[in-house]
Design a protein around this motif. Structure first.
Motif, PDB file in Angstrom:
ATOM      1  N   ASN A 258       2.562 -14.484   3.385  1.00 22.26           N
ATOM      2  CA  ASN A 258       2.887 -13.071   3.635  1.00 22.26           C
ATOM      3  C   ASN A 258       1.895 -12.106   2.994  1.00 22.26           C
TER       4      ASN A 258
ATOM      5  N   GLU B  71      10.159 -10.286   7.479  1.00 22.88           N
ATOM      6  CA  GLU B  71       8.936 -10.529   6.699  1.00 22.88           C
ATOM      7  C   GLU B  71       7.746 -10.845   7.612  1.00 22.88           C
ATOM      8  N   CYS B  74       6.647  -7.635   9.371  1.00 23.03           N
ATOM      9  CA  CYS B  74       5.958  -6.707   8.471  1.00 23.03           C
ATOM     10  C   CYS B  74       4.528  -7.182   8.216  1.00 23.03           C
ATOM     11  N   THR B  75       4.354  -8.494   8.052  1.00 24.71           N
ATOM     12  CA  THR B  75       3.012  -9.031   7.837  1.00 24.71           C
ATOM     13  C   THR B  75       2.146  -8.799   9.074  1.00 24.71           C
TER      14      THR B  75
ATOM     15  N   TRP F  44      10.569  -4.368   1.174  1.00 24.69           N
ATOM     16  CA  TRP F  44       9.496  -3.747   1.962  1.00 24.69           C
ATOM     17  C   TRP F  44       8.248  -3.496   1.110  1.00 24.69           C
ATOM     18  N   TRP F  47       6.607  -6.999   0.611  1.00 25.31           N
ATOM     19  CA  TRP F  47       5.919  -7.516   1.795  1.00 25.31           C
ATOM     20  C   TRP F  47       4.595  -6.779   2.010  1.00 25.31           C
ATOM     21  N   ASN F  48       4.574  -5.496   1.673  1.00 25.41           N
ATOM     22  CA  ASN F  48       3.394  -4.691   1.987  1.00 25.41           C
ATOM     23  C   ASN F  48       2.455  -4.518   0.806  1.00 25.41           C
ATOM     24  N   LEU F  60       8.636  -8.951  -5.161  1.00 25.14           N
ATOM     25  CA  LEU F  60       9.467  -9.801  -4.300  1.00 25.14           C
ATOM     26  C   LEU F  60      10.530 -10.550  -5.093  1.00 25.14           C
TER      27      LEU F  60
END
Lengths: 309, 309, 309, 309, 309, 309
Positions: A258, B71, B74-75, F44, F47-48, F60
Motif C-alpha cells: 500500500n 485500501e 486509495c492506493t 485514510w 493509506w495516503n 496505520l
C-alpha cells in the motif's frame, strides 16, 4: 402527467391524538425507508425506464400509488398531532409528570415548524435526501434495490405497529403491511419476469468474460476460527456459471503493497525522497501525451510550409 | 479486534497516471455504492448480528475484506494522481487545449485538499455519509439490501471499466468485478440458508396474520391503459401464502379524505373555523388521560387520610 | 390519491443530444429552486392545509402539476444524454480537444450512476434534501415562500435558457418561464385573497400587541456613512399600524453584555471563577422546583398518616 | 470590514435557567429560518449587491445587525443552560419523575458537545447548512426570499414565545418579534422602491417576450371537483400584462409521451431494442460536430501543403 | 453587537477575470477549512467563552476579523467572475477548444445561481455546514482545533496560490498566508498562556486519576513488522505524568468477545435462541427499577392508611 | 489488507441495560469526534502517507486499533439497549411516569431502525459524514488535526463518563480515557519527531518568503476596549522567524472597498449602470486570450500556405 382526487387510498383515522407516537411515525414518512423514499425511487425509475410496456407501466403504477401513501401518512400525522402541547407548561408539567414526559418526548418541530403537521424528515429530525434512492436504469439492479426497500420498510412498519394500540392507526398500518408484503413479491416476480424475458440471468454480470475466475467463486475468510465456511455460500455450486464454490484464507493475491508514489512538490506533502523526486503537475496522464504528439505533428506540418517560402 | 498487513489483497498498479479517470473512480470509493458503503455496512451488520457462528462470522469476514478494498482503491487513486496538474497553467493551457480540458475535468480537491490522494467522497465531491448503509438486525432484510448493494456496485464498476484502457486499472477492476459477482451470490445463498435454517420464508412478513388480506396480493393500476397487469407480478400465485394475484384499478378503498383537523390556535395556522374550534396544546393524547386518572386516584387516597385526623 | 397518464403536460423534445447542457439543466431538476422543490413544497402544503375549499384545492392543483414538471424534465434529460460519452476516449480526446472538453465538463454520474438519465441532484451533484422546502400551515407565510420560490426558479430558468440554442429545449423552457410568471402572480393573488377573506393584513403579526413598539418601525444603521436611510424602507409610514418609520444608529438598546454564566464544573469548561462557582447539573429549571414542591407536599401528606399509627 | 462591541443590541436575561426550553430555542438559532440564516443570507446578498448606495448599504446594515442577533441568542442560551443536568441521575430521576422528564427532553449535546452553550444546529440537532440561504444578485427575487424568511422566522418566534413564561425570555422575544414585523415591511418596501426606481415591475419576467402566452395566465386544475378556480388567482386580470386569467383542466398541451430514448449499450441499461439501437458514447452533442468540422478543415488545409512538397 | 465599514481589510483586486480559478478559490471560501469555517468557529467560541478578559476578547477579535476575510474573498470572487461564460456557446466552443475547456471547468452555479458571485460552498459545490466547526467551551481543546484549522487552511491557501499567476490575486493571498502563519502561533501561544495561567498542563486530562494506567502510556502495534515503535511517540517519557512509554503488540486486554445479547422479540431480529430468550421492551434500565421501588413504597404508604379506617 | 479476531480489545460489559444512557453514548460512536471519525481519519491518512516506515506504520497501527474501538462501542451499545422499550406503553406510562420519561428520552431509531443496536449517527441522530475527517498529506497539519480530535474526543468522553454510574460502562470508558490521553501525546510527539527529522519547524509555512511581513506577526484588535493585547499571543517574539509580535487596531490596510463589478447582462442581476456596462459571458479570462492568440497564429500560418498555391 398526474391527476389528484381528494379521497385517500385507505383510511387514516386515529381514534385519538398521540403526539409521542407521531414523533415515532415520522420514520415511516421521511426515514431512509419511509414512504417518501419509495415514492421518489419508483417515480424516477419509471420515468427513466427504457423498456416500454409492462415494465415501465408497472413501475409508474406503483410510483403513483406511493404518492398517495405519503398523502395518507401526512393526514394521519396531522390527526395524531391535534392538540399537541405548544404552550408554556412548566407549572402544569411540574404538577403532572406524565405531561412533562410528553413535552420531553414529542418532536418540537411539529409545533414550531409545521404547526401540527408532518415533517419531511425522519424520526430524529434528519431531512429526507435523495441519497436514499437509486435509479440505475438496469432493472435487475433496481428491482434488487426495490425488494430490499420494501423488506426494510415492512420491518420498520412492523416495529412501529407494536408501539401503538390505537385501533385506527393499527387499521392503516395493516393496510401498509399488506402492501409491503405484496410489493416484496412484486419486485421478486419482476426479476423472474426479467429472466424469462431474457434480460438477465439474475446476477449482474456485464463484462462476465473479462472478470477474474477464482475470485468469482471463492469465499475468503479473514477471521481466525471463522465458521463462515460452514454456510451454503461457501459450499456447492454457484448460482450462475456452475462453478464449485471454494474457500480460502484471506491472503494477498498479488505482490503489491500500500505505498503511494512520490508526491507533487507543489502540494507540500510530507515526504523523505525515498521514492525518488516527485513530479510537479505539468502532466495530466495519457490525454496530454497524445495531445502533444498531435500538436507537434501539426507544428511539423506547419514549419516545413514556412520553409517552403 | 483487527490486524493489518502492508500487502494489498490484490494489485493496484496503473500503467500511467490519469487525473481525469481518477475523478471518475471516486464514485467507486465514496459513492452511494462505493467500497466505503459495503465496508461500513458489513462491519456494522456483523458487529450487531445476533446469530453467532456461520452467519456472524461470514458477515465479518466480508466486512474485513472490504476494508482492504478501500485500501486498494486509495492506493490506486494516489498512483493515478501522480503528477496531476496543480500549477498556474493559463499559458500552457492556452497553447495546449487538451491540457485545458484536463484542468477543467479533474477534481481540484485532489490537489487542494488531499495533495494527490483519494477523497472520502463520490465522483461529484459529495462526502460519504452513513445514510447510505443499513443495519436492521433482520438478516433477511439486510441480505436483500446486500444483494442490491453488490449488484449496483458491480454495475457501476462495469461502467467505469469502460472509461479506461489502462491495463493495470483494468486488471484491478477485473478482480473487483469477480468479487461482486461472487458476493451477489453469497448474499442470495445466504437467504437460501436462512430459509433452510427456518429463520424466514424469504419474505419479511412479521405480523402476517394481522395484515389486510386483499391488498396483500393485488396489483393496483393508476395509469389509464397501463400494461402493468401483463407481467408475472400481476398473474399467477403469490410467492408465499398461495394466493391468486389480482389486478384492480387504483381506487379509494375507504371513505376517508385528505382533511387535516382544526389547528391549535397557538400555532397561528390559517384556518376558517369550518371544522370547529382548534384545541390548544393542553393535552398529549392517551398518556395524559391515564396519568390524570392515576393522579386523581392518588389524591383521593390522600384526602380521606386527612379527614381521618 | 393520484392517477397518472403517459402523456407529458408539454413537449420535452430537444433537437439533438447535449451532455454538457444536461449537466447544467440539473439545477432546474434538483437544485434549491428546481422542480423537485416546488413539487414537494406544494404537495406538503396542500396535504396540511387547514382551509378546505379553494385554498387547499388550489395548492394541491399546482402541486399535482409540478409532479408532471419533474417528469417533463427527466424525459428531456434522458434525451439530452443520448449517446453521452461513456468510453475510454484518451486517444480520441487527445486528437480532438473539443471531445476532451466535453469529457471534462459533463457530469460523470450521468454515465456511472443513472446510465443516461437525470439525477435527483443539483448542477454540482448535491443530492436534493427536504431542508429546501417549507410547510408552516400559515398560508401567508407559505405563500410568501412560494412567491420567492417561483421568482428564483424563473430567474434560474432564464439564465439556463441563455445557455442553449436548441429550439426544442427552448420551446420547453418557454413553457416553464410562462408557468413561473403566472405562478408568481398566483401566490401574490393568493395573498390578496387571504387579506380579502380576513385571514391576515399581509404581515405576519401574531402577538402584535406584545411586541416592542420602537423596534417595530425603526431602521437601524450599523455602517458609517450608510445610505441605507435614503430608501423607502426608512421613510414614510409602515405598511401596517400606520407608524412613522424612524432611522437610528445601531446601538445597544439595553444594558446587557455578551457574558455567559459560570459553567457547570462537570463540563470541564475553562473558567477562572470570576463569576462565582458554577452549578453542577442537579437542577433542570422551573420544572423541577414545581415538581419538588408537589412531591414534598405529597410526602408531607403521607408522613402524618404514619404518625397516626 | 467589521468591528465589535461587547454590549448586546438588546437584553438577553432569562429569569431562571430552563434546559428544556433551551432545546426548543435552538430552532431560532440554527433552524431553516433561524438567526444564522438571515445573518448569512443578508451578508452574502450585501457583499454581492451590484447597486451601490442605498440598496447595498441597507442590506449590509441589516446583515450586520443580524450578527448581533445570533450573539444575543447565544448569550441567552448559555444562561438558560446554566446548571443543566449533566450527571448520573438514575437514582434521582427514579425518585423524581419530573427530573426524568427533563433528562429525556433536554438536548444532550448541550452537555456533551458545547459544555452548556448554544449549538449551530436546529431544535432537532441538524447542523445549519448554506443550502438554506439564497443570493441570486437579482434584488427582486432576493427581497421576495427575504420577506418570506422574515415572515417564517416571525411565525416560529411567535410559536416559541408561547412555550415559555419566563419574563426575561419573553422580553427579548418581544424585541425579536418587533424586528421581524419591521423587517417584513422593510423588504416589501424595498420591492416598492425597486419598482419606483425602474428596476422591475414586481414580477421576475426576463425573456418576457419569449415565454408562451397562454400558460402565462392560466390556472390549470388537476383535481376532480377542485374549488381552486374560485379564488382571485383564477379570476380577473393578471398583475402584469393585463391578461384575463383563464381556467383550464390540466391536460397534455403537446403530443409528447414520457419515453426515454434507446440507451447507450455500454451502460448496461435494461432495454428491448424497441426504439432502435442505442448509441455508444462516441458523440457529445453539438460541440463535437462543430469541432470535427473545424479540425477536418484544418487537416485539409494542412494536407495540401504537404502535397506542395 | 457589530459595526461595518465599506472598506476591505486588505485589497482584493485581481488583474483580470478568471472563471476557472474562481471555481478553485471556492475551497477557501466555503470548504472544510475555508474562511466561513474560521469565522463561525471563532465567533461561537468567543460568544461562549467563560473566561472574561484577554481570552474572550482575543477570540472575538479574531472572529470579527474573519467576517471581513469572507467579505474580501466574496469581493475577489465577483471580480474574478466578471464576464464569465453564460451563453450558448456551442458554435464558439467548437471553433475554440480552449473556450470549451473553460465551459467544462467552470462552476455553472456561478452563472445560474448567483449571477456572477461567490457561493457559500466548497470547490465541489458542497454547501458549507456547521458540522465543520467546534465550540466545546474547553479552551485547550478548542485552541488545539484552532491551530489545526489555521494550519490546514494555510496549506490549502498555499496550494491554491500555485494555481494562479495573477499578481492581484497573489497579493491578496500573500496577506492571507501571513495571517495564517501568525494565527497558528497565536493559538499555540494561547495554549502556552493557558498553561501559564494554570488552566491546563497542555493535555486534556479530566478524570485523570480514574483512567487506566497502562493504556495511558503504551503504543500498541497491529501490523506485522510495523516500524511504528521506532518513533519518539513510542520511546522516552510521556509529556505529562512522567511515564516511560511502552510498546506492546495489539492484543485483547480483557476476556470479552463481540457478541450482542439476545434481541427483543418485538424487533424481529434474526436470532437462534442460543443466548436465551430475548426480553421484550417492558423495562428501561436502572431508571425504572428505582421508579417502581418508589411507587410501590408510595402504594404501601397509602394502603395501610386505608387499613386504618 | 486486514484480519479480524472475535475478541474485543477491551471489555465492553455494562452491569445493566440503560436505554437513556445509550442515546447519549451515540455521541462517542458517530459524533463529530466519535470513534468513527478517528478510525476513518487515521486509516485514510495512513493509506495516503508518503513517508514509508515509522510514520506510515504508526498511523496505520492506530487506525487499525480504532476499528476495534468502534467494535467495542457497538458491542456496548447492543448490551445497553437490551430490552429497551418497544411496545405500546400508553397505559403503563400513564401509570408510571418514569417509564414515560424513558420513552420520551430514548432514541426511537434504536428500536425502529436497528432493532436494539448502535446507529452510525451522533446523539441527535445526525448521520456520520466524511466532512468530519481530514487527510491532507502534510503530516504536520494532519497531526495538528489529530491532537485536536483526541483532545475533543477525550473531553466528550469525560462528560459522558459523568452521566453513568454503571461500573461496567465506567470500566470501558476508563480505558478510552487512557487511550485518548496517550494519543494526544502520541501526535504531539509525532510533531516533535517531524521537527527532529527536518520535515517542518512546527508551523505550516510553505511560500514563507512570499507572504506579507507585518500581518505575519501582528495581533489586530477589532473591539473597543479589547483586553486581547494582554495575552502572550500579543507580546514577545514569534515562535518562528524571531519577530517581535505587534499589536494594532483593526483597520483597512489597503485602499479597496467591497464593490462587485458590473454584472453580466445575461444574468439579470439588478444593476444601475453606475460601474459601466456589464460584460456578457463571451470571455473566460486569461485562458481565452492566449488560446485566441495561438489560434490566430495557426490561422496565419495556414493562410499564407494557401496563398502559396
Amino acid at each position: 402527467m398526474f391527476q389528484h382526487t381528494k379521497q385517500l387510498q385507505y383510511n387514516a383515522k386515529p381514534e385519538r391524538p398521540d403526539a409521542l407516537f407521531a414523533a415515532k411515525l415520522q420514520e415511516l414518512v421521511g426515514g431512509q425507508f419511509g414512504e417518501m423514499t419509495v415514492m421518489m425511487q419508483y417515480l424516477w425509475q419509471g420515468w427513466n425506464c427504457r423498456v416500454p410496456g409492462k415494465y415501465k407501466d408497472m413501475i409508474l403504477d406503483i410510483g403513483t400509488e406511493e404518492i398517495g401513501h405519503v398523502e395518507m401518512l401526512c393526514t394521519m400525522m396531522a390527526r395524531l398531532l391535534e392538540g399537541a402541547p405548544s404552550e408554556t407548561q412548566a407549572q402544569a408539567a411540574a404538577a403532572n409528570p406524565a405531561l412533562a414526559a410528553v413535552l420531553g418526548g414529542q418532536n418540537v418541530q411539529h409545533a414550531i415548524v409545521t404547526g401540527g403537521s408532518a415533517l419531511p424528515r425522519d424520526s430524529q429530525g434528519v431531512p429526507w435526501n435523495s441519497g436514499y434512492i437509486v435509479n440505475s436504469g438496469n432493472l435487475l439492479c433496481d428491482f434488487r434495490s426495490n425488494v430490499a426497500a420494501e423488506a426494510q420498510s415492512r420491518l420498520m412498519t412492523s416495529r412501529v405497529y407494536n408501539m401503538t394500540d390505537d385501533p385506527g392507526v393499527k387499521d392503516m398500518l395493516q393496510f401498509n403491511l399488506a402492501r409491503d408484503t405484496y410489493h416484496q413479491q412484486q419486485w421478486l416476480l419482476g426479476i423472474e419476469q426479467l429472466i424469462e424475458d431474457g434480460f438477465t440471468d439474475g446476477i449482474e454480470d456485464s463484462h462476465a468474460d473479462e472478470e477474474k475466475t477464482e475470485p468469482g467463486h471463492t469465499f475468503y475468510t479473514f477471521t481466525e476460527g471463522s465458521k463462515g465456511p460452514e454456510g451454503r455460500w461457501a459450499q456447492g455450486t454457484t448460482l450462475i456459471g456452475d462453478h464449485q464454490i471454494e474457500v480460502a484464507p484471506g491472503a494477498p493475491l498479488g505482490d503489491d503493497v500500500n505505498q503511494a508514489p512520490a508526491p507533487n512538490p507543489l502540494h507540500y506533502v510530507t515526504y523523505d525522497g525515498s521514492m525518488g523526486e516527485g513530479k510537479p503537475g505539468t502532466a495530466g496522464g495519457a490525454y496530454l501525451q497524445g495531445a502533444e504528439n498531435l500538436l507537434s505533428k501539426a507544428k511539423e506540418a506547419l514549419t516545413p510550409d514556412k520553409d517552403d517560402d
